[in-house]
Every structure is written in structure tokens, then in C-alpha cells.
Design a protein around this motif. Sequence first.
Motif, short mmCIF file in Angstrom:
data_model
loop_
_atom_site.label_atom_id
_atom_site.label_comp_id
_atom_site.label_asym_id
_atom_site.label_seq_id
_atom_site.Cartn_x
_atom_site.Cartn_y
_atom_site.Cartn_z
N GLY A 246 40.69 42.10 53.84
CA GLY A 246 39.45 41.92 53.09
C GLY A 246 39.62 41.30 51.72
N ASP A 247 40.88 41.04 51.31
CA ASP A 247 41.08 40.27 50.07
C ASP A 247 40.49 38.86 50.29
OD1 ASP A 247 42.53 42.45 49.13
OD2 ASP A 247 44.49 41.46 49.38
N VAL A 248 39.89 38.31 49.22
CA VAL A 248 39.18 37.03 49.37
C VAL A 248 39.68 36.00 48.37
CG1 VAL A 248 36.93 35.91 49.01
CG2 VAL A 248 37.06 38.04 50.32
N ALA A 249 40.03 34.83 48.89
CA ALA A 249 40.34 33.69 48.01
C ALA A 249 39.06 32.91 47.81
CB ALA A 249 41.41 32.80 48.62
N ASN A 250 38.76 32.62 46.58
CA ASN A 250 37.62 31.80 46.24
C ASN A 250 37.93 31.05 44.95
OD1 ASN A 250 34.87 31.04 47.04
ND2 ASN A 250 34.24 32.01 45.13
N LYS A 251 36.99 30.23 44.53
CA LYS A 251 37.21 29.41 43.33
C LYS A 251 37.75 30.21 42.15
CE LYS A 251 36.95 26.05 43.27
NZ LYS A 251 38.15 25.23 43.58
N ILE A 252 38.64 29.60 41.43
CA ILE A 252 39.24 30.24 40.25
C ILE A 252 38.14 30.79 39.34
CG2 ILE A 252 39.40 28.06 38.98
CD1 ILE A 252 41.98 30.92 38.89
N GLY A 253 38.32 32.02 38.92
CA GLY A 253 37.29 32.67 38.09
C GLY A 253 36.53 33.73 38.84
N GLY A 284 45.76 39.17 50.46
CA GLY A 284 45.52 38.08 49.51
C GLY A 284 46.80 37.49 48.94
N HIS A 285 47.86 38.30 48.93
CA HIS A 285 49.14 37.77 48.41
C HIS A 285 49.68 36.65 49.30
CE1 HIS A 285 49.32 40.91 45.41
NE2 HIS A 285 49.19 41.84 46.35
N ASP A 286 49.22 36.63 50.55
CA ASP A 286 49.74 35.65 51.51
C ASP A 286 48.90 34.37 51.57
OD1 ASP A 286 51.67 37.63 52.38
OD2 ASP A 286 49.98 38.62 53.39
N ILE A 287 47.82 34.31 50.79
CA ILE A 287 46.95 33.13 50.84
C ILE A 287 47.54 32.03 49.95
CG2 ILE A 287 44.66 32.20 50.30
CD1 ILE A 287 43.52 35.00 50.80
N PRO A 288 47.80 30.84 50.49
CA PRO A 288 48.31 29.75 49.65
C PRO A 288 47.24 29.31 48.66
CG PRO A 288 47.78 28.94 51.86
CD PRO A 288 47.58 30.42 51.88
N ILE A 289 47.62 29.29 47.39
CA ILE A 289 46.66 28.91 46.34
C ILE A 289 46.98 27.50 45.86
CG2 ILE A 289 45.81 29.42 44.00
CD1 ILE A 289 44.97 31.47 46.13
N GLU A 290 46.01 26.63 46.03
CA GLU A 290 46.18 25.22 45.64
C GLU A 290 46.32 25.10 44.13
OE1 GLU A 290 42.67 22.94 46.42
OE2 GLU A 290 43.66 21.01 46.15
N GLU A 291 47.30 24.36 43.69
CA GLU A 291 47.38 24.00 42.27
C GLU A 291 47.05 22.51 42.14
OE1 GLU A 291 51.00 27.00 41.00
OE2 GLU A 291 50.45 25.35 39.65
N ARG A 292 46.24 22.20 41.16
CA ARG A 292 45.79 20.81 41.01
C ARG A 292 46.27 20.23 39.67
NH1 ARG A 292 42.32 19.15 44.86
NH2 ARG A 292 41.45 17.54 43.50
N GLY A 293 46.00 18.97 39.49
CA GLY A 293 46.55 18.25 38.35
C GLY A 293 46.03 18.73 37.00
N ASP A 318 41.50 31.86 43.07
CA ASP A 318 42.17 33.13 42.83
C ASP A 318 41.79 34.09 43.95
OD1 ASP A 318 39.99 33.99 39.99
OD2 ASP A 318 39.59 34.11 42.15
N VAL A 319 42.37 35.26 43.92
CA VAL A 319 42.15 36.23 44.98
C VAL A 319 41.47 37.47 44.41
CG1 VAL A 319 43.26 37.78 46.67
CG2 VAL A 319 44.10 35.43 46.36
N THR A 320 40.36 37.84 45.03
CA THR A 320 39.66 39.06 44.65
C THR A 320 40.08 40.17 45.61
OG1 THR A 320 37.76 37.86 43.75
CG2 THR A 320 37.40 40.16 44.39
N PRO A 321 40.69 41.25 45.09
CA PRO A 321 41.12 42.35 45.97
C PRO A 321 39.92 42.98 46.67
CG PRO A 321 42.04 42.58 43.75
CD PRO A 321 41.02 41.49 43.67
N HIS A 322 40.13 43.40 47.88
CA HIS A 322 39.02 43.94 48.67
C HIS A 322 38.36 45.14 48.02
CE1 HIS A 322 41.43 47.36 50.13
NE2 HIS A 322 42.44 46.52 50.19
N GLU A 323 39.11 45.85 47.17
CA GLU A 323 38.51 47.02 46.50
C GLU A 323 37.34 46.66 45.58
OE1 GLU A 323 42.97 47.85 47.02
OE2 GLU A 323 41.71 46.16 46.37
N LEU A 324 37.29 45.39 45.17
CA LEU A 324 36.22 44.98 44.24
C LEU A 324 35.01 44.41 44.97
CD1 LEU A 324 38.33 43.26 41.40
CD2 LEU A 324 37.32 45.55 41.39
#
Length: 348
Positions: A246-253, A284-293, A318-324
Motif C-alpha cells: 500500500g505504499d504509494v509513489a507519486n509526484k515529488i511533494g 515503497g522502498h522497492d519502487i524505482p524513483i526517477e531522477e531528472r535533470g 516520492d513514496v507515501t507510506p501506507h500508514e498515511l
Amino acid sequence: MEHTFLQSVTFKEGTLYILDQTKLPTITEFLEITEIEDAWDAIKQLKVRGAPAIGIAAAYGLLLGLKNAPEENFDSFYGVLKENLTYLETSRPTAVNLFWALKRMDERAKLEREKPVAEIKAALEEEAHLIRQEDEEVCRSIGEHALTLFHDGMTVLTHCNAGGIATAKYGTALAPIYLAKEKGWDIKVYADETRPLLQGARLTTWELMQAGIDVTLITDSMAAMVMHKGLIQAVIVGCDRVAANGDVANKIGTYGVALLAKAHNIPFYVAAPTPTVDLDTKTGHDIPIEERGMEEITEGLGKQTAPEGVKVFNPAFDVTPHELITAIITEKGIIKGNYQEELPKLFI
Ligand SMILES: CSC[C@H]1O[C@H](OP(=O)(O)O)[C@H](O)[C@@H]1O
């Protein structure tokens, strides 16, 4: 009355049409793409963006890579297909919809392997259109489920853009907002600008204003204050990948907004199409997080906003932990916690 949505990704007679989201809100321009390399670039440069829209564009982009593929036999055709799949997969790493859509195209090709290659190509175009059509239906269903959590007269905050142009239609996080207007409800929206690429300022405000929906633009740093002032009754965001727990990757912030919502006892909802749920990614620790220029930060506002040579860290997600997360809203229903056990049921 239903809003008339601009379709950000369509395909007709061998041409992929993409609404160039980097030009919005000032210029509405469609790219006419006939080569897979240009489809790859459109995804990489966020000319088409938003997890579902990326998946749809990749499926159509694959068709462009196959138009001259050999038709003598399946194996030679399939070799070219796999090369093109692998190429498209390098465009962006976080939104699982890209990989989900390409895997679905791969499976359809194998399903049709006994047919003449020309018929397989036709079947793949049919599959890509199905992916787009299904996304439209999924998004509307997410909106309908989300509306059971909303009420007329409320105000919600959203981050980034999970609207119609990030999908086939309706959006995910914005779907309930559009459906609420269809019902005659008045739901107001506060949109985070969403630095560095300003998807909120450029796209969410633009979309909602086009639909006549009351939207207020704030900087990312204002979210805490508007919540503290009691202006926000719920937060709803999209997602790019939901891990099995249930951890979620979404836009930074997004993670910061979730922390703020928790601190102010405001429900934090994630709108998630089932194709964005990735049970193969455990946490969420296993989700690849894109780094951009770095230029997206140091020059993204059209001028140099930092010293030459400054070190920059620019994760796009970034990744929002499922607890939130108060609830994950899917097209199949609303999951309120217990995600590790409940998410697999989406696939039964
Ligand atoms: C409906 S998915 C939208 C999702 O995708 C965005 O990322 P990007 O603009 O980099 O493609 C953002 O994370 C949105 O929530």
C-alpha cells in the motif's frame, strides 16, 4: 452535463497524436508522431505524462515501431517487437502503467502467434485501443467510488495533475471533481503548483478552469497554512505505482502533503487504477524513483534561479507510506487500510 474532455493521447491511421503538455497552459498543440523514437521522446520529456497516459502512449508507440517489422514469420516479427518493448521501457522508470501496458501488448502478440503477422499487427492496434478505452471507464468508476467519500460544498486539495490529460479521460484524482459537477455539486479545489515542473499550476488549474470548476492555485509551501486555516476537508492525489503493502509513489511533494494531512486530521486519499497497483513491488522502498535533470530546478521558471555549478537533487517522485493513506480508491471499490491483504483481491 458531462464536460467535453480534450484527449491527450489518440491514434489514427498510423499516427499517434499527443497533446504537448509542456506547452500548456498557454499553447494547445498536438504532436503528430509516426516514429517510435518520437513517442519515446514525448514520454521522456513529459510531452505526454501521467501514469495511465504514459501507458497508453507506450502501447501506441509500440505500433509505430512495428509498422515495418518483418512479416515472414512470427519469430522474426516477435524479435523486433521485443526490441521495441525494451526501448520504450527505458523512457521513464516509475509509473508502472508503462510496463503494464507493454506487457499486455506482448501477451496479446503471443496469444495471436499462430496468425499471419499482418493480423497480429491489427490485433495489437486493437489491444492498444482497448487499453485506452478501458482507462476511460476505469477513471469514471474511480470518480464514482470517490464521490461516496465527498459531499457538496466541500473543498479538496490535490498535488500535481491527475486529471483528464493524465489519462484517457476524467483523470483519477480529478475524476470525482468532474463527476461532482455533473451532479450539480460545488466542490472547490486547491491545487499545489507542484514544483519543479508545475503540473498543478500549469495543468490542473487549466483543466479545471476549462470545466468551470472553482480552483485556487497555491505554492507547495502554502499547503500547511491552508490546512491549518481549516480550508481543506480532504486531500486526493493520483499515483504512479502502488506497492503490495500500500505504499504509494507519486509526484515529488506528495509525501509531505500526506504528513500535513495527518497532522491536521484531514483524510488523504489516493486514486489508483488497478493497472497502477504492482504486487510484484513489495514495498515503497522497492519502487524505482526517477531522477531528472538539474535544469528543471535551476532553469525551470525560464530563468537561472541558482548559481552555476550548484549541486542539485531532482527526484521526480516520492513514496507515501501506507500508514498515511486513509483510503486507496480504485475502479473496483475503496480500500480503507489493511492494504497488504486487500490489494491482491483487486486481481481476483
Ligand atoms: C493519473 S496519474 C498522474 C500522476 O503522474 C504524475 O507524474 P508525471 O507528471 O511525472 O507523469 C503525477 O505523479 C501524478 O499524480
